[in-house]
Design an enzyme around this catalytic site. Sequence first.
Site, PDB file in Angstrom:
ATOM      1  N   ASP A  64       0.817  -1.213   0.000  1.00 31.72           N
ATOM      2  CA  ASP A  64       0.000   0.000   0.000  1.00 31.72           C
ATOM      3  C   ASP A  64       0.850   1.263   0.000  1.00 31.72           C
ATOM      4  O   ASP A  64       0.440   2.299  -0.523  1.00 31.72           O
ATOM      5  CB  ASP A  64      -1.021   0.013   1.140  1.00 31.72           C
ATOM      6  CG  ASP A  64      -0.433  -0.198   2.518  1.00 31.72           C
ATOM      7  OD1 ASP A  64       0.784  -0.053   2.685  1.00 31.72           O
ATOM      8  OD2 ASP A  64      -1.209  -0.511   3.446  1.00 31.72           O
ATOM      9  N   HIS A  96       0.524   3.884  -2.895  1.00 29.62           N
ATOM     10  CA  HIS A  96       0.286   5.265  -2.483  1.00 29.62           C
ATOM     11  C   HIS A  96       1.183   6.216  -3.266  1.00 29.62           C
ATOM     12  O   HIS A  96       0.718   7.213  -3.836  1.00 29.62           O
ATOM     13  CB  HIS A  96       0.554   5.392  -0.982  1.00 29.62           C
ATOM     14  CG  HIS A  96       0.444   6.783  -0.433  1.00 29.62           C
ATOM     15  ND1 HIS A  96      -0.587   7.175   0.386  1.00 29.62           N
ATOM     16  CD2 HIS A  96       1.234   7.886  -0.580  1.00 29.62           C
ATOM     17  CE1 HIS A  96      -0.437   8.444   0.716  1.00 29.62           C
ATOM     18  NE2 HIS A  96       0.672   8.898   0.147  1.00 29.62           N
ATOM     19  N   GLU A  97       2.470   5.917  -3.321  1.00 28.98           N
ATOM     20  CA  GLU A  97       3.412   6.833  -3.954  1.00 28.98           C
ATOM     21  C   GLU A  97       3.214   6.905  -5.469  1.00 28.98           C
ATOM     22  O   GLU A  97       3.260   7.986  -6.060  1.00 28.98           O
ATOM     23  CB  GLU A  97       4.846   6.421  -3.616  1.00 28.98           C
ATOM     24  CG  GLU A  97       5.181   6.506  -2.142  1.00 28.98           C
ATOM     25  CD  GLU A  97       4.999   7.896  -1.554  1.00 28.98           C
ATOM     26  OE1 GLU A  97       5.028   8.889  -2.309  1.00 28.98           O
ATOM     27  OE2 GLU A  97       4.808   7.998  -0.337  1.00 28.98           O
ATOM     28  N   HIS A 120       0.380   9.092  -6.409  1.00 34.35           N
ATOM     29  CA  HIS A 120       0.715  10.515  -6.476  1.00 34.35           C
ATOM     30  C   HIS A 120       1.080  10.912  -7.908  1.00 34.35           C
ATOM     31  O   HIS A 120       0.718  11.997  -8.377  1.00 34.35           O
ATOM     32  CB  HIS A 120       1.892  10.838  -5.551  1.00 34.35           C
ATOM     33  CG  HIS A 120       1.511  11.098  -4.132  1.00 34.35           C
ATOM     34  ND1 HIS A 120       0.468  11.927  -3.768  1.00 34.35           N
ATOM     35  CD2 HIS A 120       2.055  10.653  -2.969  1.00 34.35           C
ATOM     36  CE1 HIS A 120       0.383  11.983  -2.447  1.00 34.35           C
ATOM     37  NE2 HIS A 120       1.335  11.215  -1.933  1.00 34.35           N
ATOM     38  N   TYR A 152      -0.834  20.568  -3.901  1.00 34.56           N
ATOM     39  CA  TYR A 152      -0.451  19.922  -2.647  1.00 34.56           C
ATOM     40  C   TYR A 152      -0.501  20.908  -1.482  1.00 34.56           C
ATOM     41  O   TYR A 152       0.503  21.216  -0.827  1.00 34.56           O
ATOM     42  CB  TYR A 152       0.942  19.314  -2.794  1.00 34.56           C
ATOM     43  CG  TYR A 152       1.208  18.152  -1.860  1.00 34.56           C
ATOM     44  CD1 TYR A 152       0.439  16.990  -1.917  1.00 34.56           C
ATOM     45  CD2 TYR A 152       2.234  18.203  -0.932  1.00 34.56           C
ATOM     46  CE1 TYR A 152       0.688  15.922  -1.079  1.00 34.56           C
ATOM     47  CE2 TYR A 152       2.496  17.133  -0.088  1.00 34.56           C
ATOM     48  CZ  TYR A 152       1.712  15.999  -0.171  1.00 34.56           C
ATOM     49  OH  TYR A 152       1.965  14.937   0.663  1.00 34.56           O
ATOM     50  N   GLU A 206      -3.504  13.334  -0.916  1.00 32.05           N
ATOM     51  CA  GLU A 206      -3.063  12.284   0.005  1.00 32.05           C
ATOM     52  C   GLU A 206      -4.114  11.182   0.136  1.00 32.05           C
ATOM     53  O   GLU A 206      -3.787   9.990   0.151  1.00 32.05           O
ATOM     54  CB  GLU A 206      -2.765  12.897   1.377  1.00 32.05           C
ATOM     55  CG  GLU A 206      -1.404  13.522   1.492  1.00 32.05           C
ATOM     56  CD  GLU A 206      -0.294  12.502   1.341  1.00 32.05           C
ATOM     57  OE1 GLU A 206      -0.353  11.434   1.981  1.00 32.05           O
ATOM     58  OE2 GLU A 206       0.637  12.757   0.560  1.00 32.05           O
ATOM     59  N   ASP A 224      -4.348  -3.413  -1.815  1.00 36.16           N
ATOM     60  CA  ASP A 224      -4.023  -4.206  -0.627  1.00 36.16           C
ATOM     61  C   ASP A 224      -5.247  -4.193   0.291  1.00 36.16           C
ATOM     62  O   ASP A 224      -5.318  -3.447   1.266  1.00 36.16           O
ATOM     63  CB  ASP A 224      -2.811  -3.588   0.073  1.00 36.16           C
ATOM     64  CG  ASP A 224      -2.326  -4.415   1.262  1.00 36.16           C
ATOM     65  OD1 ASP A 224      -2.783  -5.567   1.422  1.00 36.16           O
ATOM     66  OD2 ASP A 224      -1.491  -3.900   2.030  1.00 36.16           O
ATOM     67  N   ASP A 280      -6.989  -4.968   4.896  1.00 36.51           N
ATOM     68  CA  ASP A 280      -7.448  -4.149   6.022  1.00 36.51           C
ATOM     69  C   ASP A 280      -7.470  -2.702   5.564  1.00 36.51           C
ATOM     70  O   ASP A 280      -7.123  -2.381   4.438  1.00 36.51           O
ATOM     71  CB  ASP A 280      -6.531  -4.319   7.240  1.00 36.51           C
ATOM     72  CG  ASP A 280      -5.077  -4.076   6.899  1.00 36.51           C
ATOM     73  OD1 ASP A 280      -4.763  -3.001   6.343  1.00 36.51           O
ATOM     74  OD2 ASP A 280      -4.241  -4.957   7.177  1.00 36.51           O
ATOM     75  N   GLU A 315       1.069  -0.688   7.503  1.00 37.19           N
ATOM     76  CA  GLU A 315       1.210  -1.570   8.673  1.00 37.19           C
ATOM     77  C   GLU A 315       2.292  -2.623   8.487  1.00 37.19           C
ATOM     78  O   GLU A 315       2.828  -3.145   9.471  1.00 37.19           O
ATOM     79  CB  GLU A 315      -0.133  -2.239   8.998  1.00 37.19           C
ATOM     80  CG  GLU A 315      -0.575  -3.345   8.047  1.00 37.19           C
ATOM     81  CD  GLU A 315      -1.165  -2.843   6.739  1.00 37.19           C
ATOM     82  OE1 GLU A 315      -1.589  -3.673   5.914  1.00 37.19           O
ATOM     83  OE2 GLU A 315      -1.211  -1.609   6.540  1.00 37.19           O
ATOM     84  N   ASP A 342       2.130  21.593   7.739  1.00 35.88           N
ATOM     85  CA  ASP A 342       1.824  20.459   6.851  1.00 35.88           C
ATOM     86  C   ASP A 342       1.048  20.937   5.621  1.00 35.88           C
ATOM     87  O   ASP A 342       0.140  20.277   5.143  1.00 35.88           O
ATOM     88  CB  ASP A 342       1.018  19.400   7.613  1.00 35.88           C
ATOM     89  CG  ASP A 342       0.825  18.106   6.831  1.00 35.88           C
ATOM     90  OD1 ASP A 342       1.713  17.744   6.043  1.00 35.88           O
ATOM     91  OD2 ASP A 342      -0.224  17.470   7.006  1.00 35.88           O
ATOM     92  N   HIS A 380      -1.643  15.912   5.381  1.00 42.86           N
ATOM     93  CA  HIS A 380      -1.575  14.573   5.968  1.00 42.86           C
ATOM     94  C   HIS A 380      -2.521  14.414   7.153  1.00 42.86           C
ATOM     95  O   HIS A 380      -2.676  13.304   7.667  1.00 42.86           O
ATOM     96  CB  HIS A 380      -0.154  14.255   6.443  1.00 42.86           C
ATOM     97  CG  HIS A 380       0.844  14.105   5.335  1.00 42.86           C
ATOM     98  ND1 HIS A 380       1.678  15.118   4.943  1.00 42.86           N
ATOM     99  CD2 HIS A 380       1.119  13.056   4.527  1.00 42.86           C
ATOM    100  CE1 HIS A 380       2.437  14.706   3.944  1.00 42.86           C
ATOM    101  NE2 HIS A 380       2.126  13.461   3.673  1.00 42.86           N
TER     102      HIS A 380
END
Length: 551
Positions: A384, A388-389, A392, A403, A412, A423, A426, A431, A471, A476
């Site tokens: 994941d 995720h990356e 982007h 952003y 995000e 994935d 869950d 994780e 941030d 995030h």
Amino acid sequence: MKKKKFTTFAVASILSLSLMTPATSAAFLPGVSSQKGINDFELKVKQLDEKGIPSFLSGKLSNQKIKTEADVKKFLKDYSSVYQVNTESLKLLDKETDDLGMTHYTFQQTIGNYPIEGAVFSVHTDKTGSVTVTNGNLYGLKDLAKLKKQYVHVNGDSAIDLAWKHIDLKPEDTELTETIESLHGHDHSLGEEQIKQDTVYIYHEDQFILAQKVQLQFIEPYGANWQIYVNAVDGSIIKSKNAIMDAETTGTGTGVNGASRTLNTYYANGTYYLFDVTKPMNGVIETRTANYRTSLPGSYSVDSNNNWSASSQRAEVDAHYFAGQVYDYYLNKHGRNSYDGNGATIRSTVHYSSNYNNAFWNGSQMVYGDGDGSTFKALSGSLDVVAHEITHAVTERTAGLVYENQPGALNESFSDVFGYFLDTGDYLIGEDVYTPGIAGDALRSMSNPNAYGQPDHMDEYQNLPNTQAGDWGGVHINSGIPNKAAYYTIQSIGAAKAEKIYYRALTNYLTPYSNFSNARAAMLQATADLYGSGSSTYSSVQSAWNSVGVY
């Protein structure tokens, strides 16, 4: 781990999404009754920006049939009281007909020959040619009336020099380019320019400013994707930020979870490379190592017998394997050939720096640290995180969500959501690599954002400053709200429907400055396209966003 505390802020202004019928819709521009207005439309969704210009309209928006760019501009001109735009300022960027028979016209608003930063507007027609949706960001005639004559006195080269000076570096201080060898009969390079410059107008502090937009992408002495706006008249810096998309998911450890993988590699001159040329449509997956330094893209990951079993190779193995899975997912599920839709090489570099607790997309490639062993183990060991990356990069080439603030939080969130779609075991993010000594821990939870210090409802939205310390407006932090909406959506309609809706919304209905309310409208429009506005699926998506206080 300790749960992060967060402060609840009152939300001063959130654009509402209204479900409208012909009987309840009303003109919203007084004094223009001689022109066609909102009363002429049969609306399902109406959203206006702070200037009163539609950021999202959905319903029966035209009687005439739209077949060409000229037809679209005539439609906008006929409803000039609504859209408030001079159609001569719109430049067609793209016209695409999808597999539902809908045609999507995407325009860039310009002043003279120069684009207005972020002013992207789309008109969508159904298979009969009727306009069903318009969305995006326009600047109206009243805004443009504020425009003062400006001429370029600072050219592109000078602006680039000023940008380097602003960040207190010189080009020779950074790692920008590298010539690499030819494999499989093709020459492969970094794939993208790493210094970019465009002349644009930027709407800043209630005025249009002619600017040179300079982008500086490098990896040494630190990871950077600088976006610097230089005043083209006097050379002053209007604004700047390092927009590197940082998932804060860098890892720890010397190996990645011990799973067996089947790898697509390349053999040349007695050496095996982590270089996958088996993908259709000329897609290439390439994996390298920085050898615990910070130069990118680093050297190729190689092996003498094609058995990549050394503990020092495990980060490469998962980076390569998972990047291939992400490529396959976007191609097989959504018909998208790599992150740019045109078969761009997906390049990953592992073993970046020493004990580096991060992973990021720098505008050109993926970069993974090995972590310090307690906060993270090698970040490439989490599917994941990899998804995720790379997402982007997909977002960068489609919606282009800026952003910062709500668009950044959506950026995000979409990366987290597509991380889940790859994935699905869950609703936790990261994780597999986060705090290896603590079972069941993660960076974030889509099902329970509060557990990791994120809000999950607009009542808890954090109005943070648009600074690095803040941030960038909480990208995030506030992503927990759309993440929770995604959780409710998936729980209600299932991942198979949800992933189609999310992809369609991202690639067709979101634009650089879309906020949470725009995202809700985009989701509902994508749902209506795929499953109908009267469907239970539509009601479920609507309810999911209601449940997090986004209307």
